[in-house]
Design a protein around this motif. Sequence first.
Motif, mmCIF file in Angstrom:
data_model
loop_
_atom_site.group_PDB
_atom_site.id
_atom_site.type_symbol
_atom_site.label_atom_id
_atom_site.label_comp_id
_atom_site.label_asym_id
_atom_site.label_seq_id
_atom_site.Cartn_x
_atom_site.Cartn_y
_atom_site.Cartn_z
ATOM 1 N N VAL A 157 2.027 7.373 -6.438
ATOM 2 C CA VAL A 157 1.118 8.510 -6.623
ATOM 3 C C VAL A 157 1.857 9.817 -6.337
ATOM 4 C CG1 VAL A 157 -0.943 9.643 -5.714
ATOM 5 C CG2 VAL A 157 -0.979 7.196 -6.192
ATOM 6 N N PHE A 158 2.623 9.829 -5.260
ATOM 7 C CA PHE A 158 3.417 11.017 -4.921
ATOM 8 C C PHE A 158 4.410 11.341 -6.035
ATOM 9 C CE2 PHE A 158 7.335 12.657 -2.869
ATOM 10 C CZ PHE A 158 6.841 13.881 -2.470
ATOM 11 N N GLU A 181 1.140 4.409 -2.736
ATOM 12 C CA GLU A 181 1.111 5.815 -2.315
ATOM 13 C C GLU A 181 2.350 6.568 -2.788
ATOM 14 O OE1 GLU A 181 0.689 5.523 1.868
ATOM 15 O OE2 GLU A 181 -1.435 4.977 1.768
ATOM 16 N N ALA A 213 0.832 -1.201 0.000
ATOM 17 C CA ALA A 213 0.000 0.000 0.000
ATOM 18 C C ALA A 213 0.870 1.256 0.000
ATOM 19 C CB ALA A 213 -0.923 0.006 1.214
ATOM 20 N N SER A 214 1.950 1.199 0.725
ATOM 21 C CA SER A 214 2.878 2.326 0.750
ATOM 22 C C SER A 214 3.557 2.510 -0.604
ATOM 23 C CB SER A 214 3.920 2.107 1.836
ATOM 24 O OG SER A 214 4.865 3.137 1.811
#
Length: 118
Positions: A97-98, A94, A90-91
């Motif tokens: 996306v960043f 993320e 999940a990280s």
Amino acid sequence: MSETYGVVAAIVVLGVLGLIGAFALNRALTITNPTADKLKTYESGVDPVGEGWAQLHIRYYLYAYLYVIFAVDAVYLFPWATVFAAVGVASLIEMFVFLAFVTIGLLYAWRKNVLSWT
């Protein structure tokens, strides 16, 4: 409970008194002799020439802004990479996306010709 606050209050009072004492000692030991030469504005030992007003091109601010963006990116990316195994998939999503947002910003700056010196 009030004993704890008493200790904290005593430390604050001692800190303020130490600060006031340091300023008073500084004022008492400082020798001042302001003359016209001492009050004259200078930079690096050179007498000022001109009026001191200079306009900078907005591009320099954009370079600084882009540097801050990528410095923040590095501040988040490197620590994240060191603990990646512990934080999971999940990280990873993320972080992509960043990085996508950072890449879109870089592409926008490149398309607007912000990254060229000429």
